[in-house]
Design an enzyme around this catalytic site. Sequence first.
Site, PDB file in Angstrom:
ATOM      1  N   LYS A  19      69.886 -10.045 -52.279  1.00 23.66           N
ATOM      2  CA  LYS A  19      70.014  -8.755 -51.582  1.00 23.66           C
ATOM      3  C   LYS A  19      69.634  -7.601 -52.503  1.00 23.66           C
ATOM      4  CE  LYS A  19      74.201  -7.636 -49.911  1.00 23.66           C
ATOM      5  NZ  LYS A  19      74.678  -6.382 -50.501  1.00 23.66           N
ATOM      6  N   GLY A  92      75.934  -0.043 -49.241  1.00 25.32           N
ATOM      7  CA  GLY A  92      76.137   0.885 -50.351  1.00 25.32           C
ATOM      8  C   GLY A  92      74.915   0.910 -51.269  1.00 25.32           C
ATOM      9  N   ASP A 321      80.830  -9.227 -57.055  1.00 21.32           N
ATOM     10  CA  ASP A 321      80.853  -9.548 -55.621  1.00 21.32           C
ATOM     11  C   ASP A 321      81.468 -10.912 -55.333  1.00 21.32           C
ATOM     12  OD1 ASP A 321      79.674  -7.139 -55.005  1.00 21.32           O
ATOM     13  OD2 ASP A 321      77.637  -7.941 -55.086  1.00 21.32           O
ATOM     14  N   ARG A 352      88.629  -4.733 -51.216  1.00 22.67           N
ATOM     15  CA  ARG A 352      88.641  -6.208 -51.278  1.00 22.67           C
ATOM     16  C   ARG A 352      89.897  -6.768 -51.927  1.00 22.67           C
ATOM     17  NH1 ARG A 352      82.225  -7.395 -52.449  1.00 22.67           N
ATOM     18  NH2 ARG A 352      81.657  -7.259 -50.245  1.00 22.67           N
TER      19      ARG A 352
HETATM   20  C1  S3P Z   1      74.623  -3.854 -56.445  1.00 25.76           C
HETATM   21  C2  S3P Z   1      75.563  -3.478 -57.366  1.00 25.76           C
HETATM   22  C3  S3P Z   1      76.999  -3.756 -57.209  1.00 25.76           C
HETATM   23  C4  S3P Z   1      77.270  -4.815 -56.154  1.00 25.76           C
HETATM   24  C5  S3P Z   1      76.460  -4.606 -54.909  1.00 25.76           C
HETATM   25  C6  S3P Z   1      74.981  -4.622 -55.235  1.00 25.76           C
HETATM   26  C7  S3P Z   1      73.219  -3.511 -56.679  1.00 25.76           C
HETATM   27  O1  S3P Z   1      77.649  -2.558 -56.815  1.00 25.76           O
HETATM   28  O2  S3P Z   1      78.649  -4.827 -55.824  1.00 25.76           O
HETATM   29  O3  S3P Z   1      76.731  -5.609 -53.971  1.00 25.76           O
HETATM   30  O4  S3P Z   1      72.332  -4.054 -55.974  1.00 25.76           O
HETATM   31  O5  S3P Z   1      72.947  -2.684 -57.569  1.00 25.76           O
HETATM   32  P1  S3P Z   1      78.125  -1.444 -57.884  1.00 25.76           P
HETATM   33  O6  S3P Z   1      76.956  -0.925 -58.556  1.00 25.76           O
HETATM   34  O7  S3P Z   1      78.821  -0.398 -57.065  1.00 25.76           O
HETATM   35  O8  S3P Z   1      79.069  -2.194 -58.787  1.00 25.76           O
END
Ligand code: S3P
Length: 451
Positions: A19, A92, A321, A352
Amino acid sequence: MTARPGTALSGSVRLPGDKSISHRALMFGALAVGETVIDGLLEGEDVLRTAAAMRALGAQIERDPAGRWHVWGRGIGALEEPADVLDMGNSGTGARLLLGILASHPLTAVLTGDASLRKRPMARVTEPLSACGAVFIAREGGRLPLTVIGARDPLPLDYRLPVPSAQVKSAVLLAGLGAPGETRVVEREATRDHSERMLGHFGAVIRRRQIDDEGHAAQEILLTGQPELIARAVQVPTDPSSAAFPLVAALLLPGSEVRLAGVGMNPQRSGLITTLQEMGGDIAIENRRHQGGEPVADLVARGSRLKGVEVPAERAPSMIDEFPILAMAAAAAEGRTVMHGLGELRVKESDRLAAIARGLARCGVGVEEQPESLTVAGCGGRPPGGNAQAIETELDHRIAMSFLVLGLAAERPVLIDDMTPVATSFPDFADLMQGLGAEFAAPEGALKWQP
Ligand code: S3P
């Protein structure tokens, strides 16, 4: 959806694309000059939202009949103002990285998302991004929907991450692409470096070195602004965060043997494998190689007797995650598992820490939730499992999948209230698990997200 207690799983699975890397491939492709061809893109809802947003900003993006994605980029600083609100859904990563891109474009855009994303903190990106000259008008607490007015003459950024977040680091670097001079980010705890790797792959000048940051060992990342990104082929490895579900299910069901091919083994993503091996998990790592600039390997997981361990806070960013699924493994292990450094879990797709604790308690597992840590009292075998009340998934795909895995390894079935969030990262989860021998029961037509 209900997961029924099952017996051994076996087989070999094709997992979805990563992802994090899929979002970045679309975004960097849109900022590059020429045609970027992406193989193995995750076609989950989160990533499709990013594709739609980059199209709304003027990139041409198409999927060919063979499933390859093509992006014709516009070059740095050349995205166009979107005609409508950009809805980032549940993502996010999509929202925060996009804010980085928009901060150094002379345009106005409005971002929103689903009920989960609209609760999540955006000030962690809007605050550092404001220093480049962008203006953000957000709801209280810096929440979405928010308006960004990008800087006409962006300034380079110099930022030390106050929380270990690859999203914040990436947002600052993406804004830095549009500014002259050097953008600098300092991180004391290493977070996933997919942006840095991919920026290098697209021809940006980006350097990383170890420094002493006021007495703390840290990494400094330096990006030369206003490069010309050159379109490149991107091969997306499979997602270790998705692999985690069949992997743990195989460990928990005696006699299982599941093979997972081409799993991303980026050191900043592989904390779960280290932890499960410490717990006594039989995970063979075979055929280590590189794919599209990322390390990958084939994994073979076999049914194992797990024992509880203590997971140090320093490891948290490399498995951030994966705590929901680790907690399920801990529930079946013998003895206590204590997980430290979990403060960031409170601002994911759901809180979570609270969601895991509430769900495990409902499944008869002893659990103690502290502000930044979690203790699970392992059952040394099958946990009791569900009662008539469904587990609340709270628009959180990883909570949904984790409790379904628990249901396979419990004494009684586990019911979750909503399967739809799973489509954000792992649309074929139910089919794939059933192909290995898992038993799920769902209302007709409820398995897949419909665009
Ligand atoms: C991600 C960073 C992580 C992770 C998210 C994907 C990314 O979040 O939890 O699922 O692709 O940069 P954070 O940067 O908020 O830790």
